[in-house]
Structures are given as C-alpha cells and as structure tokens.
Design an enzyme around this catalytic site. Structure first.
Site, short mmCIF file in Angstrom:
data_model
loop_
_atom_site.label_atom_id
_atom_site.label_comp_id
_atom_site.label_asym_id
_atom_site.label_seq_id
_atom_site.Cartn_x
_atom_site.Cartn_y
_atom_site.Cartn_z
N CYS A 2 -14.53 23.43 -34.85
CA CYS A 2 -14.48 24.38 -33.74
C CYS A 2 -15.77 24.32 -32.95
CB CYS A 2 -14.25 25.80 -34.26
SG CYS A 2 -12.73 26.01 -35.22
N GLY A 28 -12.39 21.34 -30.35
CA GLY A 28 -11.16 22.05 -30.70
C GLY A 28 -10.25 22.16 -29.50
N ASN A 101 -17.34 28.30 -36.89
CA ASN A 101 -17.09 26.87 -37.04
C ASN A 101 -17.40 26.48 -38.47
OD1 ASN A 101 -16.80 24.08 -36.69
ND2 ASN A 101 -18.92 23.85 -36.01
N GLY A 102 -16.41 25.99 -39.19
CA GLY A 102 -16.62 25.59 -40.58
C GLY A 102 -15.44 25.97 -41.45
N TYR A 257 -18.48 10.91 -35.38
CA TYR A 257 -17.29 11.11 -34.56
C TYR A 257 -17.28 12.39 -33.74
CZ TYR A 257 -12.33 12.03 -33.51
OH TYR A 257 -11.14 12.33 -32.89
N ASP A 365 -14.29 0.66 -33.93
CA ASP A 365 -14.00 2.09 -33.86
C ASP A 365 -15.04 2.85 -34.68
OD1 ASP A 365 -12.76 4.40 -33.10
OD2 ASP A 365 -10.84 3.96 -34.06
N ASP A 366 -15.10 4.15 -34.47
CA ASP A 366 -16.09 4.96 -35.20
C ASP A 366 -15.74 5.06 -36.67
OD1 ASP A 366 -14.59 7.79 -35.59
OD2 ASP A 366 -14.11 6.97 -33.63
#
Length: 502
Positions: A2, A28, A101-102, A257, A365-366
């Site tokens: 988030c 998000g 966030n978490g 990412y 790609d990552d």
C-alpha cells in the site's frame, strides 16, 4: 502493498493529498481514500478503484481542511471489498483515522485480545483495523484529556510491544495533528519532509520520497525503525524512538520491484540499486557464459529496464526496446487470480517483431514470481520470430511467500518453489535462465559501507523472516491468499457490489 500519505498544511490539503496518491499509485491499485479534518470534524471519501476514478470534483470539494491523510491499497489480507478501503476510523479516543502499509502476523491473536480485554469490535477482516484499534486502546491508557507528544509516543511504544509484523503507518488525531510510525524492523518505507510557503511551513509524511519530490517538499529523514513523528496542526514537529531494540532490515523487494526508481529508501537510491543489479548480472554472464551468443538485450518494461541497460552495456551487446506497454493495464503481479493475470499479459505488452526476428534475445526482468508473465513473454518473443530466447532475472529465485504485505501467497504457487533453475527454465519455455545470486543482490543494494541498513529482509529468497514465523502461520496465510481463495472472494465482492448497485 500500500501507499500512505499525510499532510499538515497552511491551506486546504485535498489537492496535495490527491496528487501525492497519484504518485504512489504503483503501490496499490485496488482502492483509494482520503480523509481531511476541519473544525474538529472528519471528511472522508474512499472506494475501490484508481485514484483518478475514486475522486471526482464533487468529492474533492467536500474534503475540506488543512490537515489530512490518504491511502492507496491492494489487498493481501482480507477481502477486496470497498469496506476495507482506507483510511479507517475509530471515534475513541479523540477520533483517529489511520492508513497502514504492511501486514500484522498476530492479527487474529490481537483481534481476540481486543475483544476479551478491551471490549473492542473489529468489523472487517483487515489487519489494519486491528492495528487502528490497538493504537486507540494504547492512547486510551494515557492520562489527560488531550494527547501530548509524550502520551502519543508512549502509546506507540505499546503498539510496538503488542504488534508483530510489518507496518508503516500514518494516522490523524481529530483536531490535533498527524502521526507517522514504523515497525521496529523498518520493513516498510516511510519518510517525512517539509516545504516553506508564503503563509508558513507545511509538512508531509509518505511512503516514498517521490511523493515529496513531486510536490516540492524537502526530505527531512526516513523514519528509523521503531521511530515515530508527531506533527501538530500548528506545525510543531516531535520525534522519538519508541522501540526497545530497533534494527533496520528493510524489505529487499522494495528495491527489486515495488518502489519507484526515482525514490530513495533509507539513503539508498532505488535507481542506482537497479543499475548495479544489471552490472552484477553481466558479471555473472561473463564469468559463467563467456562464449554467449546473445544478439540483443530487451527489457521487460518497466521495472526490468534499468538493469537491462547496464547489463547490455557491460556485455557490449545491443540494447533494444522490444515490447510496447499498454499503460492502462495494471501490474499483473497484483491482479487477483491466475487466469486474470495470464490474460492481462498479452493485453499489457505487444512485441515489435523486427527486434526479435532471427535473433538470439536476452529478456531481462526484475524477478520471476508465479512465472505466468515470464512464460507468456517468452512465448511472445518466440511468436515474434526470435531464434533463441534467454531470460535473466535481476532477483534470485523466489521460493517462499511474503508475510509483510506483498502478495506472494502459498509457496506452491511460486514457480521456483521446489524447482531447480533448470526446471524453472523449462517451465517458462526459455532456452537459458540466469538468476541473480542473493549475495550479488545484497551487494548491489547495500553498496556503501556506512549505510544505516543493518541487513535486509530477504525472506522470499531464503525463507529467513526477520520477525520470526511459525509453520502454522505460513500454512494459514497460504490458504487465505491462494488463488482459489482470492478468486472466491473476488466473486463474492462482485456479487455484493452488483446487488448494492441495483
């Protein structure tokens, strides 16, 4: 994952919060919300959808006040119902709104504790509501009718003692100010800053520095693990360490990412870290595959681009853009359900045939998570005429689920879980697969010897969780976040929304 933001301004903050959330939209895409405060009253707007879709002119006009917080969400725990969009609110004490966030590991235990000891009802399946009520109860334990800085910091110390997991939080106390705090391991990022205006100094708390940059705020600091900041409505700033044994071990996947490349997290430039990931991959190829026959390096947009440029430069191989991205399709990693993700890959990317035809192509790609996107992209390269298709991942094999707020569910749904590199290579239909080593990844991110970082949470790569975890919790989380459960919740949510609309 988030995104959170909070602002104490000298003028209405609704537009600033909106602009900040659009910059944090990558964190998000499921829901968005803003709550502001004016004359001891809250004004809230939140719903499912992107920021631009949730907030219209009529909503913005109602979000009055010089202080507020905002949130963008994608669901990892709980459902995707709009009832779980944030910020969340509880009226006692003072009136508290919170964005988180978490992920809390002990949310179920805390939920029972809140009911049995504190007589608090949790109305959703969101661990963020649990965290909000823990904060509220800890504030309620403090003396006095008004929240002093000492009382707030003592309450947050109580949160640290009760909550286990990852949390970066911004909260607003009605009529008093905004709070930001970070878990004792500093797993999720959170920063604060200021800007001087003609009418006074304004302050901001946000997930990433890019939100500050976009609106002209100066970075003051990252919150240290366990640290809290309290900014009053009058612009007074207080900070304090609230944890007993803090240790800075941020999530490695932020650098790989999730974070925007133009952000700086705990003093580390995300962009430069990704550049060094490309250098490390090139060094590995030159060491283990010196006689390679790569004709061209092509990134998987967008997060693979930075590493790909550096890799190609070090190898002395052509770099080309071979995929055009549809900017109106969300991040496939985040989408609920395997079939939705698989379908969206072809909608999101289209190959430029002349960059692939009759060439040996190295795609960069990552990372590789479920493998759905990687396999589809390899097949797209073959369909576009590539002779051979090699694949490089800037991150090591992801073999374990994430428990700190990133949507990596049951380990069995991760393509590298229980498979060798050769087996993953076959599964994604590549001719050769190159993974970054974990040692090289850590070296790429933590380059400075004087870095404040004590280590990184690399649990998705090595299964070592910085907060500790039980096997039972991992199993229950896998069931809750697996694709089957996610698709069922999605169907139920759609049904409810249709019913309410009718």
């Amino acid at each position: 994952m988030c995104g959170i933001i909070g602002i104490v301004g000298r003028a209405p903050v609704n537009q600033l919060l909106y602009d900040g959330l659009t910059v944090l939209q990558h964190r998000g895409q499921d829901a968005a919300g803003i709550v502001t405060c004016a004359e001891n009253q809250l004004f809230l707007r939140k719903d499912n959808g992107l920021v631009r879709d949730v907030f219209h002119t009529r909503h913005m006009k109602r979000l009055i006040g010089n202080m507020g917080i905002g949130h963008v969400r994608y669901p990892t725990a709980g459902s995707s119902s709009s009832a779980e969009a944030q910020p969340l609110y509880v009226n006692s004490p003072y009136g508290i709104a919170l964005g988180h966030n978490g992920n809390l590991q002990n949310a179920e235990e805390l939920k029972r504790e809140l009911f049995l000891q504190d007589r608090r009802h949790i109305n959703t399946t969101s661990d963020s509501e649990v965290l909000l009520n823990v904060l509220a109860q800890e504030l309620l334990r403090q003396d006095g009718l008004q929240p002093t800085p000492d009382a707030i910091f003592t309450a947050i110390a109580g949160v640290h003692q009760r909550c286990q997991g990852a949390y970066a939080v911004t909260a607003m106390l009605v009529g008093y100010g905004i709070i930001g705090f970070r878990d004792p391991h500093g797993i999720r990022p959170i920063v604060y800053g200021k800007r001087d205006t003609a009418v006074g100094t304004e302050y901001i708390i946000a997930s990433e520095t890019v939100a500050l940059d976009a609106m002209g705020f100066e970075l003051l600091a990252d919150l240290k693990p366990g640290e809290a900041v309290y900014i009053t409505k009058d612009g007074k700033v207080y900070t304090q360490q609230c944890a007993e044994k803090p240790r800075l071990t941020p999530c490695m996947f932020e650098y790989v990412y999730f974070a925007r490349p133009d952000s700086v997290i705990d003093g580390i430039s995300v962009h430069k870290a990704r550049m060094r990931m490309g250098v490390k991959l090139a060094e590995q190829i030159m060491h283990a595959w010196s006689e390679h026959d790569i004709d061209v390096v092509i990134p998987v947009p967008d997060s693979g681009r930075t590493a790909a440029i550096e890799l190609a430069m070090r190898l002395g191989v052509k770099y080309r853009e071979g995929f055009i991205k549809n900017r109106y399709i969300g991040r496939t990693f985040i989408m609920p359900g395997q079939q939705v993700r698989k379908k969206s890959v072809r909608q999101k990317l289209n190959a430029i045939g002349l960059e692939f035809k009759n060439r040996n192509v190295l795609l960069v790609d990552d990372s590789i998570v479920r493998g759905t996107t990687s396999r589809e992209i390899v097949n797209m390269a073959r369909d576009a005429g590539a002779n051979k298709v090699y694949f490089a991942s800037a991150a090591p094999p992801i073999r374990y689920q994430n428990i700190y707020g990133i949507d990596m569910p049951a380990a069995e749904e991760l393509i590298a879980h229980g498979r060798s590199i050769a087996e993953v290579c076959e599964a994604i239909n590549a001719d050769r697969l190159i993974y970054q080593s974990l040692d090289d990844l850590v070296a790429a991110v933590k380059r400075k010897k004087n870095s404040p970082v004590d280590g990184f949470d690399c649990s998705v790569f090595n299964g070592k969780y910085v907060t500790g975890v039980t096997r039972e919790y991992l199993q229950s989380l896998g069931k809750e976040r697996g694709d089957a459960a996610k698709e069922l919740r999605h169907e139920q949510t759609v049904g409810v929304d249709l019913h309410n609309t009718a």
